[in-house]
Write an enzyme that holds these catalytic residues in place. Sequence first.
Site, PDB file in Angstrom:
ATOM      1  N   HIS A  77       0.798  -1.240   0.000  1.00 56.61           N
ATOM      2  CA  HIS A  77       0.000   0.000   0.000  1.00 56.61           C
ATOM      3  C   HIS A  77       0.824   1.280   0.000  1.00 56.61           C
ATOM      4  O   HIS A  77       0.284   2.359  -0.182  1.00 56.61           O
ATOM      5  CB  HIS A  77      -0.959   0.014   1.198  1.00 56.61           C
ATOM      6  CG  HIS A  77      -0.288   0.328   2.497  1.00 56.61           C
ATOM      7  ND1 HIS A  77       0.496  -0.586   3.152  1.00 56.61           N
ATOM      8  CD2 HIS A  77      -0.245   1.465   3.226  1.00 56.61           C
ATOM      9  CE1 HIS A  77       0.976  -0.028   4.238  1.00 56.61           C
ATOM     10  NE2 HIS A  77       0.542   1.211   4.315  1.00 56.61           N
ATOM     11  N   VAL A 123       1.174   1.781  -7.007  1.00 53.01           N
ATOM     12  CA  VAL A 123      -0.074   1.071  -7.341  1.00 53.01           C
ATOM     13  C   VAL A 123      -0.910   0.835  -6.087  1.00 53.01           C
ATOM     14  O   VAL A 123      -2.105   1.156  -6.051  1.00 53.01           O
ATOM     15  CB  VAL A 123       0.239  -0.271  -8.055  1.00 53.01           C
ATOM     16  CG1 VAL A 123      -1.019  -1.098  -8.224  1.00 53.01           C
ATOM     17  CG2 VAL A 123       0.886  -0.007  -9.410  1.00 53.01           C
ATOM     18  N   LYS A 144       6.545 -12.663 -12.831  1.00 52.82           N
ATOM     19  CA  LYS A 144       5.143 -12.282 -13.030  1.00 52.82           C
ATOM     20  C   LYS A 144       4.356 -13.389 -13.749  1.00 52.82           C
ATOM     21  O   LYS A 144       3.188 -13.608 -13.461  1.00 52.82           O
ATOM     22  CB  LYS A 144       5.061 -10.958 -13.810  1.00 52.82           C
ATOM     23  CG  LYS A 144       5.540  -9.756 -12.991  1.00 52.82           C
ATOM     24  CD  LYS A 144       4.612  -9.525 -11.814  1.00 52.82           C
ATOM     25  CE  LYS A 144       4.996  -8.334 -10.981  1.00 52.82           C
ATOM     26  NZ  LYS A 144       4.133  -8.190  -9.782  1.00 52.82           N
ATOM     27  N   TYR A 190      12.161 -10.398 -14.103  1.00 49.87           N
ATOM     28  CA  TYR A 190      10.900  -9.834 -13.589  1.00 49.87           C
ATOM     29  C   TYR A 190       9.711 -10.476 -14.309  1.00 49.87           C
ATOM     30  O   TYR A 190       8.713 -10.860 -13.686  1.00 49.87           O
ATOM     31  CB  TYR A 190      10.929  -8.323 -13.818  1.00 49.87           C
ATOM     32  CG  TYR A 190       9.707  -7.580 -13.351  1.00 49.87           C
ATOM     33  CD1 TYR A 190       9.418  -7.468 -11.995  1.00 49.87           C
ATOM     34  CD2 TYR A 190       8.853  -6.953 -14.259  1.00 49.87           C
ATOM     35  CE1 TYR A 190       8.299  -6.766 -11.556  1.00 49.87           C
ATOM     36  CE2 TYR A 190       7.744  -6.244 -13.838  1.00 49.87           C
ATOM     37  CZ  TYR A 190       7.468  -6.144 -12.485  1.00 49.87           C
ATOM     38  OH  TYR A 190       6.369  -5.445 -12.063  1.00 49.87           O
ATOM     39  N   SER A 216       2.414  -7.489 -15.264  1.00 51.12           N
ATOM     40  CA  SER A 216       3.038  -6.419 -16.047  1.00 51.12           C
ATOM     41  C   SER A 216       2.987  -6.777 -17.527  1.00 51.12           C
ATOM     42  O   SER A 216       2.983  -7.961 -17.890  1.00 51.12           O
ATOM     43  CB  SER A 216       4.497  -6.286 -15.611  1.00 51.12           C
ATOM     44  OG  SER A 216       5.245  -5.609 -16.588  1.00 51.12           O
ATOM     45  N   SER A 217       3.032  -5.759 -18.386  1.00 47.13           N
ATOM     46  CA  SER A 217       3.009  -6.024 -19.827  1.00 47.13           C
ATOM     47  C   SER A 217       4.305  -6.667 -20.316  1.00 47.13           C
ATOM     48  O   SER A 217       4.360  -7.169 -21.444  1.00 47.13           O
ATOM     49  CB  SER A 217       2.763  -4.725 -20.602  1.00 47.13           C
ATOM     50  OG  SER A 217       3.741  -3.771 -20.284  1.00 47.13           O
ATOM     51  N   CYS A 218       5.354  -6.694 -19.477  1.00 41.11           N
ATOM     52  CA  CYS A 218       6.614  -7.301 -19.917  1.00 41.11           C
ATOM     53  C   CYS A 218       6.557  -8.826 -19.925  1.00 41.11           C
ATOM     54  O   CYS A 218       7.518  -9.474 -20.329  1.00 41.11           O
ATOM     55  CB  CYS A 218       7.783  -6.812 -19.080  1.00 41.11           C
ATOM     56  SG  CYS A 218       7.742  -7.449 -17.425  1.00 41.11           S
ATOM     57  N   ARG A 269       5.868   2.991 -26.473  1.00 39.24           N
ATOM     58  CA  ARG A 269       5.319   2.536 -25.199  1.00 39.24           C
ATOM     59  C   ARG A 269       3.915   3.086 -25.020  1.00 39.24           C
ATOM     60  O   ARG A 269       3.531   4.120 -25.589  1.00 39.24           O
ATOM     61  CB  ARG A 269       6.170   3.039 -24.021  1.00 39.24           C
ATOM     62  CG  ARG A 269       7.553   2.453 -23.907  1.00 39.24           C
ATOM     63  CD  ARG A 269       7.524   0.989 -23.478  1.00 39.24           C
ATOM     64  NE  ARG A 269       8.867   0.464 -23.272  1.00 39.24           N
ATOM     65  CZ  ARG A 269       9.655  -0.021 -24.231  1.00 39.24           C
ATOM     66  NH1 ARG A 269       9.226  -0.049 -25.479  1.00 39.24           N
ATOM     67  NH2 ARG A 269      10.859  -0.485 -23.949  1.00 39.24           N
ATOM     68  N   HIS A 301      11.324   4.463 -13.811  1.00 38.76           N
ATOM     69  CA  HIS A 301      10.807   4.338 -15.170  1.00 38.76           C
ATOM     70  C   HIS A 301      10.995   5.662 -15.903  1.00 38.76           C
ATOM     71  O   HIS A 301      11.365   6.668 -15.313  1.00 38.76           O
ATOM     72  CB  HIS A 301       9.328   3.938 -15.142  1.00 38.76           C
ATOM     73  CG  HIS A 301       9.106   2.531 -14.699  1.00 38.76           C
ATOM     74  ND1 HIS A 301       8.714   2.214 -13.417  1.00 38.76           N
ATOM     75  CD2 HIS A 301       9.252   1.347 -15.349  1.00 38.76           C
ATOM     76  CE1 HIS A 301       8.620   0.889 -13.325  1.00 38.76           C
ATOM     77  NE2 HIS A 301       8.943   0.343 -14.468  1.00 38.76           N
TER      78      HIS A 301
HETATM   79  O1  GFB Z   1      10.268   3.150 -18.388  1.00 38.42           O
HETATM   80  P1  GFB Z   1      11.323   2.203 -18.815  1.00 38.42           P
HETATM   81  O2  GFB Z   1      12.487   2.047 -17.891  1.00 38.42           O
HETATM   82  O3  GFB Z   1      10.566   0.840 -19.038  1.00 38.42           O
HETATM   83  O4  GFB Z   1      11.922   2.660 -20.226  1.00 38.42           O
HETATM   84  P2  GFB Z   1      10.499  -0.362 -20.089  1.00 38.42           P
HETATM   85  C1  GFB Z   1      11.117   2.910 -21.335  1.00 38.42           C
HETATM   86  C2  GFB Z   1      11.944   3.456 -22.475  1.00 38.42           C
HETATM   87  O5  GFB Z   1      12.344   4.794 -22.155  1.00 38.42           O
HETATM   88  C3  GFB Z   1      13.208   2.681 -22.812  1.00 38.42           C
HETATM   89  C4  GFB Z   1      13.723   4.957 -22.433  1.00 38.42           C
HETATM   90  O6  GFB Z   1      13.368   2.624 -24.208  1.00 38.42           O
HETATM   91  C5  GFB Z   1      14.307   3.559 -22.198  1.00 38.42           C
HETATM   92  O7  GFB Z   1      15.571   3.420 -22.837  1.00 38.42           O
HETATM   93  N1  GFB Z   1      14.305   6.017 -21.597  1.00 38.42           N
HETATM   94  C6  GFB Z   1      14.786   7.191 -22.059  1.00 38.42           C
HETATM   95  C7  GFB Z   1      14.479   5.991 -20.263  1.00 38.42           C
HETATM   96  N2  GFB Z   1      15.316   7.910 -21.051  1.00 38.42           N
HETATM   97  C8  GFB Z   1      15.125   7.196 -19.921  1.00 38.42           C
HETATM   98  C9  GFB Z   1      15.446   7.435 -18.555  1.00 38.42           C
HETATM   99  O8  GFB Z   1      16.037   8.445 -18.178  1.00 38.42           O
HETATM  100  N3  GFB Z   1      15.065   6.462 -17.663  1.00 38.42           N
HETATM  101  C10 GFB Z   1      14.410   5.326 -18.061  1.00 38.42           C
HETATM  102  N4  GFB Z   1      14.050   4.435 -17.123  1.00 38.42           N
HETATM  103  N5  GFB Z   1      14.132   5.066 -19.357  1.00 38.42           N
HETATM  104  C11 GFB Z   1      10.308  -1.701 -17.867  1.00 38.42           C
HETATM  105  C12 GFB Z   1      10.647  -3.116 -17.494  1.00 38.42           C
HETATM  106  O9  GFB Z   1      10.717  -1.586 -19.177  1.00 38.42           O
HETATM  107  O10 GFB Z   1       8.924  -1.435 -17.814  1.00 38.42           O
HETATM  108  C13 GFB Z   1       9.876  -3.634 -16.385  1.00 38.42           C
HETATM  109  O11 GFB Z   1      12.037  -3.210 -17.323  1.00 38.42           O
HETATM  110  C14 GFB Z   1       8.411  -3.259 -16.375  1.00 38.42           C
HETATM  111  O12 GFB Z   1       9.973  -5.010 -16.375  1.00 38.42           O
HETATM  112  C15 GFB Z   1       8.203  -1.817 -16.711  1.00 38.42           C
HETATM  113  O13 GFB Z   1       7.668  -4.055 -17.266  1.00 38.42           O
HETATM  114  C16 GFB Z   1       6.754  -1.436 -16.823  1.00 38.42           C
HETATM  115  O14 GFB Z   1       9.151  -0.318 -20.681  1.00 38.42           O
HETATM  116  O15 GFB Z   1      11.608  -0.375 -21.087  1.00 38.42           O
END
Ligand code: GFB
Length: 307
Positions: free
Chosen positions: A12, A16, A141, A137, A108-110, A210, A180
């Site tokens: 909590h 989410v 899931k 991960y 998760s969608s992954c 995305r 993220h």
């Molecule tokens: O949000 P994110 O880490 O999740 O990254 P994923 C999404 C995209 O944004 C990737 C780009 O293509 C990253 O390279 N990106 C650009 C960045 N700049 C940044 C930044 O500064 N930080 C981050 N984090 N990304 C996760 C999974 O994948 O999504 C998990 O690893 C989970 O398992 C989650 O499913 C919802 O969509 O790539």
Amino acid sequence: MEKNAKIYVAGHRGMVGSAIVRKLQSEGYNNLVLRTSSELDLRNQSQTEIFFTTEKPEYVFLAAAKVGGIMANNTYRADFLYENLMIQSNVIHQSYVHKVKKLLFLGSSCIYPKLAPQPLKEEYLLSGYLEETNEPYAIAKIAGIKLCENYRRQYGCHFISAMPTNLYGPNDNYDLEKSHVIPALIRKFHEAKMNNLPNVEVWGSGKPLREFMHVNDLADAIYFLMKNYKEEQFVNVGTGEEVSIKSLAEIICEVIHYEGTIVWNSERPDGTPRKLMSVEILRRLGWKHKIQLKEGIQEVYAQKYLR
Ligand code: GFB
């Protein structure tokens, strides 16, 4: 679910779980059971058993999980696999032992194969190889989905699962290495604006696509599923709309009024090329999201930095 039913929201304090608590409270539920991770370590079997024996919740929302962005998933691979397997196995098994009336597990969608056709239909699960950066991960899931399915098949448990798309909202993680993309970019552009920096580094190529959903919409959807959905088949929860990371970065720039330039760092991973949920089942059931991406980002930015 009666208004005075005893409901355990696992996780909590997270983005989410806290959204689920806000939703339940706004609907008049007044008998929520909540424990922080320091009060109850769900990775620990005996602590989880004692908690369920003592509290005997009637309904469970399983939103406790180790989560993070692309780098965190890829770096803490063992932790993402081990901790998520332990948390969900303990909670799901104890929910069976203590005859929980209904449990909703969040995935998760992954979970979908990296190169699955798009939009991702629920039936594509286990039809190909997973994206390498978040395989641990995703495996955890998928195991959670299978636990729910098989406790239902073997013991008749009323356990359902929902697979949310990429989420953002209040109580998100803003740690630049672990977060993220949305909180990371909000923080980077805000700090660059405050410090008059000429450019901001954004990871990857900008090409990946995305789908993003505000966590308040997710909470609304899973409350809807908890009340109305009874089937074994897990359900995707998304908007059905996608955006490139480049366009996302531009939207965030606009919201923050940052006027510098974006520098793409190709040393950082892109992750899966595209991840768009099919929301056919959810639409057929009668649910649709309400919060548009730009509006949601504006709200989150204001809450975090403009108060
Ligand atoms: O949000 P994110 O880490 O999740 O990254 P994923 C999404 C995209 O944004 C990737 C780009 O293509 C990253 O390279 N990106 C650009 C960045 N700049 C940044 C930044 O500064 N930080 C981050 N984090 N990304 C996760 C999974 O994948 O999504 C998990 O690893 C989970 O398992 C989650 O499913 C919802 O969509 O790539």
